[in-house]
Design an enzyme around this catalytic site. Structure first.
Site, PDB file in Angstrom:
ATOM      1  CG  ASP A   3      34.592  46.323  44.088  1.00 37.67           C
ATOM      2  OD1 ASP A   3      35.477  45.764  44.756  1.00 37.67           O
ATOM      3  OD2 ASP A   3      34.147  45.873  43.013  1.00 37.67           O
ATOM      4  CD  GLU A  32      39.534  46.768  44.639  1.00 36.71           C
ATOM      5  OE1 GLU A  32      40.105  45.679  44.747  1.00 36.71           O
ATOM      6  OE2 GLU A  32      38.435  46.899  44.078  1.00 36.71           O
TER       7      GLU A  32
END
Ligand code: NAG
Ligand code: NAG
Length: 525
Positions: A219, A255
């Site tokens: 993330d 990401e």
């Protein structure tokens, strides 16, 4: 002068490294079993339910893996929004999806069913500036930056000596120092240069690896220094030998929200595994919304500026996109526009680029005011005590409660099979009408035709054409409109002649905007 020179040197070195390791970073292999090739994200599902789903559906229907929502202890926030899972409190495996025992059992069951598990990991930060309890009972204080469950204290976070902004927030996302040393929307930014913080994260990832996961979604990667991630990854164990071959490395996808321009370039991360190629989502969405013609997709991939296929993980929808937290609300395609979502997903699964991920969501009341969904925070379906509700699929394959289960839609699960059967065969027999109708085959194993024609009279808008399918002669079922059952097509069918030609038809106003055929759905004569 020294820092500037240093920066140029680092940039040049990063570029050189990425040139040489494109596509074969040691963290870019998803370790799928056999020819499986698609991941689904079962957002917020409980581990017991995921275990069931691996055995009864994902394994048998050919999915390669599941991305699970963050598994470690996180803040319990008012109203239980889904994004509380992205605010870590400790690295204990304990959330509303289950505890460590349940997580272990799921990993075992899914691996045995041929389905890999990838965990969404949040290493960039801890919580925002609130205080309260985490999902495993640990107290936390975001103002004092105290997280006794790890434990982390103020010295483990970036402060004024490393972040140049007055309020410690990121204001300029293109500035590497701000983006990586300051706070992303108030989230306390971990100092991964600190040996202590780094080791805590390495221990957490190794714990997951030892349990048997195949890898991680990283993330907020662009908010972390590539060198810090490299240093963390260099200390990771090989995957568990009970499920993986010797010397297998975890699969890691990042990401990196990059659309070109002077933002932080995703290619700074391709030597660390794969990147989530946001330009894929953006370009495909643009085409399927008729802002660009389908015919241009003929050379879709690196020629459009995307990273090489072996560096990419791709999607149409995601847990962020569906509510407009990334991308653009009203542009992003999600379950509320099922026909479009199925068509765009079908293209993603038919085209030979990257590793596709299929979003599986739950219903929420979308209420749009001033271009923003005021319910963009709504968490998963729960009972009145806040326990996540179990998924019990109906005989017709749909799911109960508010679970949408896009991964169980026939048009999607049959395209997962299409991709599995197409394997590494190249795109052949491209045809287009010069506008928004396209067709192509994957070698001589599979064929797809898509019609999004909006201009012209009804006759022009229908796709009706004798085309080369590449397929061996026979009768084939259209897997979009129905399955092959007891050697009969439940939906449409075509006859392919001895030269591979067939009459292809996709009416402009049909339920689905496409037809698809493959050698696994041929009627035996
Ligand atoms: C943001 O940072 C980039 C990279 O350092 C810089 O080129 C740009 O001028 C900055 N933008 C503003 C508005 O300060
Ligand atoms: C995997 O795909 C290859 C060709 O793409 C095929 O020859 C092989 O039979 C497939 N294996 C399985 C188990 O389906």
């Amino acid at each position: 002068m020294l820092p500037k020179f240093f920066f140029i040197l680092i940039t040049v070195l990063t570029l050189l490294v990425s040139l040489f390791v494109n596509g074969d970073s040691k963290f870019s292999n998803p370790h799928f079993i056999g020819n499986r090739s698609v991941i689904t994200h079962l957002m917020e599902w409980k581990y017991d339910d995921i275990g069931d789903e691996c055995e009864r559906f994902l394994g048998p229907y050919g999915y390669g893996g599941v991305q699970v929502s963050p598994v470690n202890e996180h803040a319990i926030m008012d109203g239980r929004p889904w994004y509380e899972r992205y605010q870590p409190v400790s690295y204990d495996i304990h959330t509303r999806s289950g505890d460590e025992q349940q997580f272990r059992r799921m990993v075992q069951r899914c691996n045995k069913a041929g389905v890999r598990i990838y965990v969404d990991i949040v290493l960039n930060h801890m919580t925002d500036g609130q205080s309260g309890l985490g999902t495993n009972g640990h107290h936390y204080d975001g103002v004092a930056m105290q997280y006794p469950g790890v434990p982390f204290g103020p010295n483990d976070f970036h402060g004024h000596e490393t972040c140049p902004t007055n309020d410690l927030e990121i204001h300029n996302y293109s500035n590497r120092i701000e983006a990586r040393n300051c706070r992303l929307v108030g989230l306390r930014d971990l100092k991964q240069q600190s040996e202590y913080a780094k080791q805590k994260q390495v221990d957490f990832l190794n714990h997951l690896i030892d349990i048997g996961v195949a890898g991680f979604r990283s993330d907020a990667s662009t908010h972390q220094w590539p060198d810090d991630l490299r240093s963390i990854y260099s200390r990771l164990h090989n995957l568990n030998n009970e499920f993986f071959t010797e010397n297998s490395h975890p699969f890691i996808y990042h990401e990196t929200i990059y659309y070109g321009g002077n933002g932080i370039n995703s290619n700074e991360y391709t030597s660390l595994g794969r990147i989530i190629e946001f330009r894929f989502y953006k370009e495909i969405t643009n085409v399927f919304r008729n802002n660009n013609q389908l015919r241009w997709l003929r050379n879709f991939g690196t020629e459009w500026g995307l990273v090489p296929s072996g560096d990419a993980l791709v999607m149409i929808d995601s847990h962020d996109l569906r509510v407009g937290h990334t991308g653009q609300l009203g542009f992003n395609i999600n379950c509320f526009e099922a026909r479009l979502l199925k068509a765009a997903t079908a293209f993603m699964l038919a085209w030979n680029y990257g590793i596709p991920r299929v979003m599986s969501s739950y219903f929420w009341d979308q209420i749009i005011r001033d271009g923003k969904d005021v319910n963009d925070w709504v968490g998963p379906p729960t009972d009145q005590h806040g326990n996540i509700l179990s998924v019990h699929p109906n005989p017709d394959m749909t799911c109960n409660h508010e679970w949408i289960c896009e991964h169980r839609w026939r048009e999607i699960y049959n395209m997962v099979k299409f991709k599995l059967i197409a394997g590494q065969e190249p795109v052949n027999n491209w045809w287009d009408n010069g506008d928004n109708q396209i067709a192509f085959s994957r070698g001589n194993r599979a064929f797809i035709a898509i019609n999004l024609q909006k201009n012209g009279n009804d006759h022009d808008k229908n796709l009706q054409k004798r085309l080369q399918t590449g397929l061996p002669p026979g009768i084939y079922c259209d897997i979009i409109s129905g399955n092959l059952i007891n050697n009969r097509c439940m939906g449409k069918s075509i006859q392919v002649d001895k030269n591979g030609l067939s009459d292809i038809y996709v009416g402009h106003d049909e339920f689905d905007a496409l037809v698809a055929y493959h050698i696994g759905a041929r009627v035996e004569s």
